[in-house]
Design a protein around this motif. Structure first.
Motif, mmCIF file in Angstrom:
data_model
loop_
_atom_site.group_PDB
_atom_site.id
_atom_site.type_symbol
_atom_site.label_atom_id
_atom_site.label_comp_id
_atom_site.label_asym_id
_atom_site.label_seq_id
_atom_site.Cartn_x
_atom_site.Cartn_y
_atom_site.Cartn_z
ATOM 1 N N ALA A 108 0.833 -1.208 0.000
ATOM 2 C CA ALA A 108 0.000 0.000 0.000
ATOM 3 C C ALA A 108 0.865 1.254 0.000
ATOM 4 C CB ALA A 108 -0.923 -0.005 1.208
ATOM 5 N N GLN A 109 1.952 1.213 0.744
ATOM 6 C CA GLN A 109 2.850 2.367 0.782
ATOM 7 C C GLN A 109 3.468 2.600 -0.596
ATOM 8 O OE1 GLN A 109 6.070 1.973 3.548
ATOM 9 N NE2 GLN A 109 6.545 4.144 3.508
ATOM 10 N N ARG A 110 3.877 1.538 -1.259
ATOM 11 C CA ARG A 110 4.436 1.682 -2.606
ATOM 12 C C ARG A 110 3.373 2.181 -3.578
ATOM 13 N NH1 ARG A 110 6.941 -3.261 -1.375
ATOM 14 N NH2 ARG A 110 5.530 -4.361 -2.771
ATOM 15 N N ALA A 111 2.124 1.764 -3.381
ATOM 16 C CA ALA A 111 1.050 2.206 -4.260
ATOM 17 C C ALA A 111 0.844 3.709 -4.136
ATOM 18 C CB ALA A 111 -0.250 1.480 -3.926
ATOM 19 N N PHE A 112 0.923 4.238 -2.929
ATOM 20 C CA PHE A 112 0.769 5.680 -2.747
ATOM 21 C C PHE A 112 1.968 6.449 -3.282
ATOM 22 C CE2 PHE A 112 -2.310 4.480 0.643
ATOM 23 C CZ PHE A 112 -3.410 5.085 0.064
ATOM 24 N N GLN A 113 3.105 5.787 -3.347
ATOM 25 C CA GLN A 113 4.309 6.446 -3.845
ATOM 26 C C GLN A 113 4.464 6.302 -5.358
ATOM 27 O OE1 GLN A 113 7.364 4.615 -1.515
ATOM 28 N NE2 GLN A 113 7.014 5.926 0.254
ATOM 29 N N ALA A 114 3.617 5.499 -5.975
ATOM 30 C CA ALA A 114 3.738 5.275 -7.415
ATOM 31 C C ALA A 114 3.482 6.586 -8.158
ATOM 32 C CB ALA A 114 2.745 4.209 -7.869
ATOM 33 N N ALA A 119 3.283 2.674 -13.319
ATOM 34 C CA ALA A 119 4.256 2.298 -12.287
ATOM 35 C C ALA A 119 3.588 1.456 -11.208
ATOM 36 C CB ALA A 119 4.886 3.551 -11.675
ATOM 37 N N LEU A 120 2.366 1.803 -10.840
ATOM 38 C CA LEU A 120 1.619 1.028 -9.850
ATOM 39 C C LEU A 120 1.376 -0.388 -10.346
ATOM 40 C CD1 LEU A 120 0.031 0.741 -7.229
ATOM 41 C CD2 LEU A 120 -1.934 1.731 -8.404
ATOM 42 N N LEU A 121 0.983 -0.533 -11.627
ATOM 43 C CA LEU A 121 0.751 -1.865 -12.187
ATOM 44 C C LEU A 121 2.032 -2.691 -12.209
ATOM 45 C CD1 LEU A 121 -1.724 -1.106 -15.071
ATOM 46 C CD2 LEU A 121 -2.187 -2.286 -12.927
ATOM 47 N N GLN A 122 3.160 -2.056 -12.481
ATOM 48 C CA GLN A 122 4.432 -2.778 -12.453
ATOM 49 C C GLN A 122 4.755 -3.248 -11.043
ATOM 50 O OE1 GLN A 122 7.167 -0.076 -14.308
ATOM 51 N NE2 GLN A 122 6.565 -0.682 -16.376
ATOM 52 N N GLU A 123 4.459 -2.417 -10.038
ATOM 53 C CA GLU A 123 4.670 -2.810 -8.641
ATOM 54 C C GLU A 123 3.785 -3.996 -8.277
ATOM 55 O OE1 GLU A 123 6.661 -1.904 -6.089
ATOM 56 O OE2 GLU A 123 7.784 -0.615 -7.459
ATOM 57 N N ILE A 124 2.517 -3.939 -8.695
ATOM 58 C CA ILE A 124 1.597 -5.038 -8.406
ATOM 59 C C ILE A 124 2.086 -6.316 -9.081
ATOM 60 C CG2 ILE A 124 -0.740 -5.908 -8.808
ATOM 61 C CD1 ILE A 124 -1.706 -2.995 -8.465
ATOM 62 N N HIS A 125 2.528 -6.197 -10.315
ATOM 63 C CA HIS A 125 3.046 -7.359 -11.040
ATOM 64 C C HIS A 125 4.248 -7.958 -10.321
ATOM 65 C CE1 HIS A 125 5.309 -9.330 -14.410
ATOM 66 N NE2 HIS A 125 4.134 -9.902 -14.496
ATOM 67 N N ARG A 126 5.175 -7.111 -9.880
ATOM 68 C CA ARG A 126 6.344 -7.600 -9.131
ATOM 69 C C ARG A 126 5.928 -8.290 -7.838
ATOM 70 N NH1 ARG A 126 10.102 -2.796 -10.688
ATOM 71 N NH2 ARG A 126 8.213 -1.777 -10.147
ATOM 72 N N ASP A 127 4.960 -7.694 -7.110
ATOM 73 C CA ASP A 127 4.497 -8.291 -5.862
ATOM 74 C C ASP A 127 3.841 -9.648 -6.104
ATOM 75 O OD1 ASP A 127 5.428 -6.312 -4.202
ATOM 76 O OD2 ASP A 127 3.561 -5.182 -4.217
ATOM 77 N N LEU A 128 3.057 -9.753 -7.176
ATOM 78 C CA LEU A 128 2.449 -11.035 -7.499
ATOM 79 C C LEU A 128 3.513 -12.082 -7.787
ATOM 80 C CD1 LEU A 128 -0.540 -9.913 -9.732
ATOM 81 C CD2 LEU A 128 -0.691 -11.013 -7.498
ATOM 82 N N LEU A 129 4.553 -11.699 -8.497
ATOM 83 C CA LEU A 129 5.634 -12.640 -8.784
ATOM 84 C C LEU A 129 6.358 -13.063 -7.507
ATOM 85 C CD1 LEU A 129 7.132 -11.162 -12.067
ATOM 86 C CD2 LEU A 129 5.786 -13.238 -11.800
ATOM 87 N N VAL A 130 6.573 -12.116 -6.608
ATOM 88 C CA VAL A 130 7.251 -12.444 -5.345
ATOM 89 C C VAL A 130 6.404 -13.401 -4.521
ATOM 90 C CG1 VAL A 130 7.951 -11.467 -3.123
ATOM 91 C CG2 VAL A 130 8.669 -10.363 -5.236
ATOM 92 N N HIS A 131 5.109 -13.137 -4.426
ATOM 93 C CA HIS A 131 4.235 -13.959 -3.590
ATOM 94 C C HIS A 131 3.932 -15.320 -4.188
ATOM 95 C CE1 HIS A 131 3.626 -11.083 -0.436
ATOM 96 N NE2 HIS A 131 3.351 -10.152 -1.324
ATOM 97 N N ASP A 138 2.926 -14.007 -17.045
ATOM 98 C CA ASP A 138 2.389 -12.672 -17.315
ATOM 99 C C ASP A 138 0.892 -12.731 -17.611
ATOM 100 O OD1 ASP A 138 4.772 -11.439 -16.890
ATOM 101 O OD2 ASP A 138 5.318 -11.285 -19.003
ATOM 102 N N ASP A 139 0.448 -13.788 -18.297
ATOM 103 C CA ASP A 139 -0.970 -13.923 -18.608
ATOM 104 C C ASP A 139 -1.797 -14.073 -17.339
ATOM 105 O OD1 ASP A 139 -0.466 -13.729 -21.303
ATOM 106 O OD2 ASP A 139 -0.351 -15.907 -21.591
ATOM 107 N N ALA A 140 -1.310 -14.879 -16.396
ATOM 108 C CA ALA A 140 -2.042 -15.059 -15.143
ATOM 109 C C ALA A 140 -2.057 -13.765 -14.343
ATOM 110 C CB ALA A 140 -1.409 -16.186 -14.325
ATOM 111 N N ALA A 141 -0.939 -13.062 -14.318
ATOM 112 C CA ALA A 141 -0.887 -11.778 -13.608
ATOM 113 C C ALA A 141 -1.855 -10.796 -14.246
ATOM 114 C CB ALA A 141 0.532 -11.212 -13.625
ATOM 115 N N PHE A 142 -1.905 -10.785 -15.556
ATOM 116 C CA PHE A 142 -2.828 -9.897 -16.261
ATOM 117 C C PHE A 142 -4.272 -10.220 -15.896
ATOM 118 C CE2 PHE A 142 -5.521 -9.125 -20.031
ATOM 119 C CZ PHE A 142 -5.458 -7.733 -20.017
ATOM 120 N N LEU A 143 -4.609 -11.502 -15.850
ATOM 121 C CA LEU A 143 -5.975 -11.884 -15.500
ATOM 122 C C LEU A 143 -6.327 -11.453 -14.083
ATOM 123 C CD1 LEU A 143 -6.243 -15.432 -17.089
ATOM 124 C CD2 LEU A 143 -7.426 -13.345 -17.796
ATOM 125 N N ILE A 144 -5.391 -11.612 -13.154
ATOM 126 C CA ILE A 144 -5.641 -11.203 -11.771
ATOM 127 C C ILE A 144 -5.866 -9.705 -11.701
ATOM 128 C CG2 ILE A 144 -4.575 -10.956 -9.491
ATOM 129 C CD1 ILE A 144 -3.203 -13.687 -10.049
#
Length: 168
Positions: A108-114, A119-131, A138-144
């Motif tokens: 959430a902090q990174r989202a407010f700093q985006a 940039a926010l979507l790239q952060e979300i994509h990175r977080d999804l990959l980490v988790h 990429d297709d699954a991340a896009f669907l989410i």
């Protein structure tokens, strides 16, 4: 764990050695309590069971299992060991919850700093990959992300390339 086991053995040996004039069996509660300070509930339960077994052995050497004193000691040790295991379980559960909350707060902090929605979507994509331990395509991340309601007025869909692929 070695310290807890050494305590169990030392207390049992000394108690059996000094006779029935002094009862050291109640000190066995130290072992599971000490174990709970650095281990999880399973290991704490094992140490509690070993302490209970040592108290049984002490009771056999000092008049049998049917004396009121030994029965009270065995019940007290079992109850206290169970309580310590429960507290250890609750502590671990709260630690897991706190870890999850920290992860969400960091995101959430990174989202407010985006600086931009991209940039926010790239952060979300990175977080999804980490988790997902980078097992997320990429297709699954896009669907989410696509199925997550968008509140951005100029970006109702994430598709921006001519071929229909997501723009990350």
């Amino acid at each position: 764990m070695a310290i807890a086991l050494a305590l169990i053995v030392a207390i049992a040996v000394v108690d059996i050695g000094i006779g029935t004039s002094v009862h050291l069996g109640p000190l066995l509660v130290i072992a599971p309590t000490l174990t709970a300070s650095f281990a999880g509930p399973r290991l704490t339960a094992v140490v509690g069971a070993l302490a209970e077994a040592a108290l049984l052995i002490i009771a056999i050497f000092h008049g049998g299992l049917t004396t009121t004193n030994h029965v009270a000691q065995l019940i007290a040790l079992a109850v206290l060991s169970a309580l310590v295991v429960f507290v250890c379980y609750v502590r671990e559960r709260h630690a897991r919850e706190l870890s999850r909350l920290r992860s969400v707060a960091e995101m959430a902090q990174r989202a407010f700093q985006a600086s931009s929605p991209d940039a926010l979507l790239q952060e979300i994509h990175r977080d999804l990959l980490v988790h997902t331990c980078e097992q997320l395509t990429d297709d699954a991340a896009f669907l989410i992300i696509e199925r997550t309601p968008s509140r951005h007025p100029h970006r109702p869909h994430l598709v921006s390339q001519a071929d229909g692929s997501p723009s990350f």
